[in-house]
Design a protein around this motif. Structure first.
Motif, short mmCIF file in Angstrom:
data_model
loop_
_atom_site.label_atom_id
_atom_site.label_comp_id
_atom_site.label_asym_id
_atom_site.label_seq_id
_atom_site.Cartn_x
_atom_site.Cartn_y
_atom_site.Cartn_z
N MET A 1 0.91 -1.15 0.10
CA MET A 1 0.01 -0.09 -0.01
C MET A 1 1.00 1.29 -0.25
N SER A 2 0.71 2.01 -0.87
CA SER A 2 1.56 3.36 -0.93
C SER A 2 0.84 4.54 -0.06
N ASP A 3 1.79 5.29 0.21
CA ASP A 3 1.37 6.60 1.25
C ASP A 3 0.31 7.29 0.55
N THR A 4 0.05 7.23 -0.69
CA THR A 4 -1.34 8.16 -1.47
C THR A 4 -2.41 7.14 -1.05
N SER A 5 -2.26 5.88 -1.26
CA SER A 5 -3.44 4.95 -0.97
C SER A 5 -3.94 5.01 0.37
N PHE A 6 -2.90 5.29 1.42
CA PHE A 6 -3.44 5.61 2.81
C PHE A 6 -4.38 6.60 2.84
N HIS A 7 -4.00 7.73 1.98
CA HIS A 7 -4.60 8.86 2.32
C HIS A 7 -6.20 8.81 1.32
N SER A 8 -6.32 8.02 0.56
CA SER A 8 -7.69 7.73 -0.31
C SER A 8 -8.56 7.02 0.77
N TYR A 9 -8.01 6.46 1.94
CA TYR A 9 -8.97 6.05 2.74
C TYR A 9 -9.74 7.20 3.71
N VAL A 10 -9.13 8.34 3.72
CA VAL A 10 -9.82 9.47 4.26
C VAL A 10 -11.28 9.88 3.73
N ARG A 11 -11.40 9.49 2.55
CA ARG A 11 -12.70 9.60 1.76
C ARG A 11 -13.53 8.53 2.34
N VAL A 12 -13.25 7.32 2.51
CA VAL A 12 -14.03 6.19 2.95
C VAL A 12 -14.46 6.57 4.24
N PHE A 13 -13.62 7.06 5.37
CA PHE A 13 -13.99 7.48 6.73
C PHE A 13 -14.78 8.68 6.66
N GLY B 1 -13.96 7.13 17.07
CA GLY B 1 -12.49 7.12 17.54
C GLY B 1 -11.65 6.49 16.92
N TYR B 2 -12.04 5.27 16.08
CA TYR B 2 -11.23 4.39 15.32
C TYR B 2 -10.77 5.21 14.04
N VAL B 3 -11.48 6.17 13.32
CA VAL B 3 -11.04 6.90 12.42
C VAL B 3 -9.77 7.56 12.63
N LEU B 4 -9.59 8.36 14.13
CA LEU B 4 -8.54 8.85 14.17
C LEU B 4 -7.37 8.13 14.73
N ARG B 5 -7.80 6.85 15.35
CA ARG B 5 -6.75 5.81 15.87
C ARG B 5 -6.10 5.04 14.64
N ALA C 1 2.71 -0.59 9.23
CA ALA C 1 1.59 0.42 8.65
C ALA C 1 0.49 -0.23 8.36
N CYS C 2 0.62 -1.00 7.30
CA CYS C 2 -0.28 -1.60 6.22
C CYS C 2 -1.21 -2.81 7.13
N ASP C 3 -0.60 -3.48 7.74
CA ASP C 3 -1.24 -4.34 8.53
C ASP C 3 -2.04 -3.91 9.72
N PHE C 4 -1.58 -2.85 10.21
CA PHE C 4 -2.21 -1.93 11.35
C PHE C 4 -3.58 -1.32 10.76
N PHE C 5 -3.30 -0.70 9.63
CA PHE C 5 -4.36 -0.09 8.95
C PHE C 5 -5.54 -1.06 8.60
N THR C 6 -5.08 -1.95 7.86
CA THR C 6 -6.06 -2.89 6.98
C THR C 6 -6.46 -4.05 8.10
N LEU C 7 -5.67 -4.55 8.76
CA LEU C 7 -6.14 -5.75 9.57
C LEU C 7 -6.59 -5.36 11.02
N TYR C 8 -6.37 -3.78 11.30
CA TYR C 8 -6.74 -3.57 12.82
C TYR C 8 -7.61 -2.57 12.81
N GLY C 9 -7.21 -1.27 12.03
CA GLY C 9 -7.87 -0.06 12.11
C GLY C 9 -9.32 0.05 11.46
N MET C 10 -9.16 -0.42 10.15
CA MET C 10 -10.43 -0.46 9.53
C MET C 10 -11.47 -1.34 9.93
N PRO C 11 -11.04 -2.71 10.16
CA PRO C 11 -12.06 -3.62 10.74
C PRO C 11 -12.62 -3.23 11.86
#
Length: 173
Positions: free
Chosen positions: A1-13, A52-56, A118-128
């Motif tokens: 996952m690239s830095d830019t793709s992390f930012h794309s999730y802002v729109r999802v949130f 809260g998970y959005v910010l976390r 970071a990718c695992d934290f975000f995709t396997l923990y934060g978003m779920p």
């Protein structure tokens, strides 16, 4: 996952924070106090936790402290909290995520302390976890008899009033 793709999730949130506000607006206070089981969170508490998970999920990726959130015990509190979270993430830019994919994030999950890429934290923990609590709030409202459906959850689907996949029927006018 690239830095830019992390930012794309802002729109999802952003989108699903709006859905939380919509779901809360559909329910009476007593439905928001409903629980799936006696020891579980209420619908309103689940929505607040999801916020809260959005910010976390995002702030550790950009190497910043997670902003402090006010307690939320009423609809007004959760509404104000949602506005605060929206404001915080609206200010993020793709440049904020520079280097995100190279970070390791140490965090607490229940009683476990974890360090994840970071990718695992975000995709396997934060978003779920965000979607878990959003879904729990939605499920509780449904169980409380609030007339909401998939379109209320995602903002896209549309079905006739009273439609059921189980009975393959809808209300007639």
């Amino acid at each position: 996952m690239s830095d830019t793709s992390f930012h794309s999730y802002v729109r999802v949130f952003e989108h699903y924070l709006e859905r939380i506000a919509h779901l809360i607006a559909q329910a009476k206070p007593e439905a928001l106090e409903g629980r799936l089981t006696p020891e579980s969170f209420t619908a309103l508490e689940n929505f607040a936790i999801a916020q809260g998970y959005v910010l976390r999920s995002l702030f550790p990726l950009i190497g910043r402290e997670v902003p402090e959130l006010a307690e939320a015990s009423s609809v007004a509190d959760v509404s104000a909290r949602g506005t605060f979270v929206q404001t915080q993430i609206a200010a993020l830019t793709p440049a904020d995520f520079a280097g995100a994919e190279t970070r390791a994030v140490t965090h607490v999950a229940g009683e476990a302390t974890l360090t994840q890429p970071a990718c695992d934290f975000f995709t396997l923990y934060g978003m779920p976890n965000f979607f878990f609590h959003l879904n729990m709030g939605y499920a509780i409202l449904r169980a409380q008899g609030v007339a909401i459906g998939k379109g209320d959850f995602d903002g896209f689907h549309s079905y006739p009033k009273g439609f059921s996949f189980v009975t393959n029927t809808a209300e007639t006018v």
